[in-house]
Design a protein around this motif. Structure first.
Motif, PDB file in Angstrom:
ATOM      1  N   ASP A   1      43.365   7.920 -42.201  1.00 17.86           N
ATOM      2  CA  ASP A   1      44.335   7.537 -41.168  1.00 17.86           C
ATOM      3  C   ASP A   1      44.980   6.188 -41.479  1.00 17.86           C
ATOM      4  O   ASP A   1      46.119   5.935 -41.126  1.00 17.86           O
ATOM      5  CB  ASP A   1      43.653   7.473 -39.799  1.00 17.86           C
ATOM      6  CG  ASP A   1      43.129   8.832 -39.376  1.00 17.86           C
ATOM      7  OD1 ASP A   1      43.679   9.846 -39.863  1.00 17.86           O
ATOM      8  OD2 ASP A   1      42.171   8.885 -38.583  1.00 17.86           O
ATOM      9  N   ASP A   2      44.217   5.318 -42.145  1.00 20.86           N
ATOM     10  CA  ASP A   2      44.712   3.967 -42.433  1.00 20.86           C
ATOM     11  C   ASP A   2      45.526   3.887 -43.713  1.00 20.86           C
ATOM     12  O   ASP A   2      46.086   2.849 -44.018  1.00 20.86           O
ATOM     13  CB  ASP A   2      43.541   2.986 -42.537  1.00 20.86           C
ATOM     14  CG  ASP A   2      42.749   2.929 -41.243  1.00 20.86           C
ATOM     15  OD1 ASP A   2      43.330   3.219 -40.189  1.00 20.86           O
ATOM     16  OD2 ASP A   2      41.560   2.602 -41.301  1.00 20.86           O
ATOM     17  N   GLY A   3      45.558   4.946 -44.501  1.00 22.16           N
ATOM     18  CA  GLY A   3      46.313   4.913 -45.752  1.00 22.16           C
ATOM     19  C   GLY A   3      45.546   5.615 -46.865  1.00 22.16           C
ATOM     20  O   GLY A   3      44.701   6.474 -46.626  1.00 22.16           O
ATOM     21  N   VAL A   4      45.838   5.216 -48.082  1.00 24.31           N
ATOM     22  CA  VAL A   4      45.256   5.843 -49.258  1.00 24.31           C
ATOM     23  C   VAL A   4      44.411   4.822 -49.997  1.00 24.31           C
ATOM     24  O   VAL A   4      44.846   3.683 -50.211  1.00 24.31           O
ATOM     25  CB  VAL A   4      46.372   6.394 -50.188  1.00 24.31           C
ATOM     26  CG1 VAL A   4      45.780   6.967 -51.445  1.00 24.31           C
ATOM     27  CG2 VAL A   4      47.203   7.424 -49.457  1.00 24.31           C
ATOM     28  N   SER A   5      43.221   5.229 -50.384  1.00 26.94           N
ATOM     29  CA  SER A   5      42.340   4.380 -51.194  1.00 26.94           C
ATOM     30  C   SER A   5      42.135   5.051 -52.540  1.00 26.94           C
ATOM     31  O   SER A   5      41.904   6.254 -52.613  1.00 26.94           O
ATOM     32  CB  SER A   5      40.980   4.196 -50.517  1.00 26.94           C
ATOM     33  OG  SER A   5      41.123   3.565 -49.286  1.00 26.94           O
TER      34      SER A   5
END
Length: 183
Positions: A94-98
């Motif tokens: 949900d917070d982005g891509v790692s």
């Protein structure tokens, strides 16, 4: 991880060397047969005796050649199975891509396995993608190790914890056990 399949490099080298020697011998025989070589006469026989070998000897030599050929093919096909290559993993949340190297996940996993009783060392390769992950684990155990217990702990503790950390529903894993020669 090149240590997963240590004899593969030597096996491939030996296969290539034997193949080149056999190709050279075959090319020499074909060139001699068609009279392209000046060091061997076209009508000269392979054996320097006037007598032709018995039929049984020729059949035995042919049988040995076929068996060696089939064993060489088996050896060649065994070289095709390689360890999967590790890569960069991409986790989308949900917070982005790692993004991270797969050894970031496998290093603590191997440390956990090495803490199991009887395990001397462990190596793991995490390959594939989030949609189709694959894992190969090599466990180097002592002579007195309980392999059943190690495998059970992998299935009930280690792999579920890794799946949870990577947020995966399934993680197909192959486990290879190797035993140390020291007691």
């Amino acid at each position: 991880m090149t240590g997963m399949n240590r004899p593969a490099r030597l096996n491939r080298f030996l296969l290539a060397l034997i193949g080149l020697v056999l190709l050279a011998a075959g090319g020499f025989a074909v060139a001699a047969h068609y009279g392209r070589l000046r060091i061997v006469e076209r009508q000269a026989g392979v054996l320097y005796t006037a007598d032709t070998p018995a039929t049984g000897v020729l059949l035995a030599a042919g049988g040995v050649a076929v068996v060696i050929g089939l064993l060489s093919l088996r050896w060649l096909f065994a070289q095709l199975s390689r360890a999967p290559k590790a890569g960069v993993w991409r986790l989308e949340g949900d917070d982005g891509v790692s993004r991270f190297a797969s050894n970031v996940a496998t290093t603590p996993f191997c440390g956990e396995i090495e803490a199991y009783p009887g395990v001397r060392a462990a190596r793991a390769v995490l390959a594939g993608t989030m949609a189709a992950p694959r894992m190969m684990v090599v466990v180097i155990a002592g002579q007195d190790a309980d392999v059943t217990d190690i495998r059970q702990r992998l299935e009930t503790e280690g792999l579920p914890r890794l799946r949870e950390a990577l947020d995966l529903d399934i993680l197909p894993a192959s486990v290879e056990f190797r035993f140390t020669t020291t007691a």
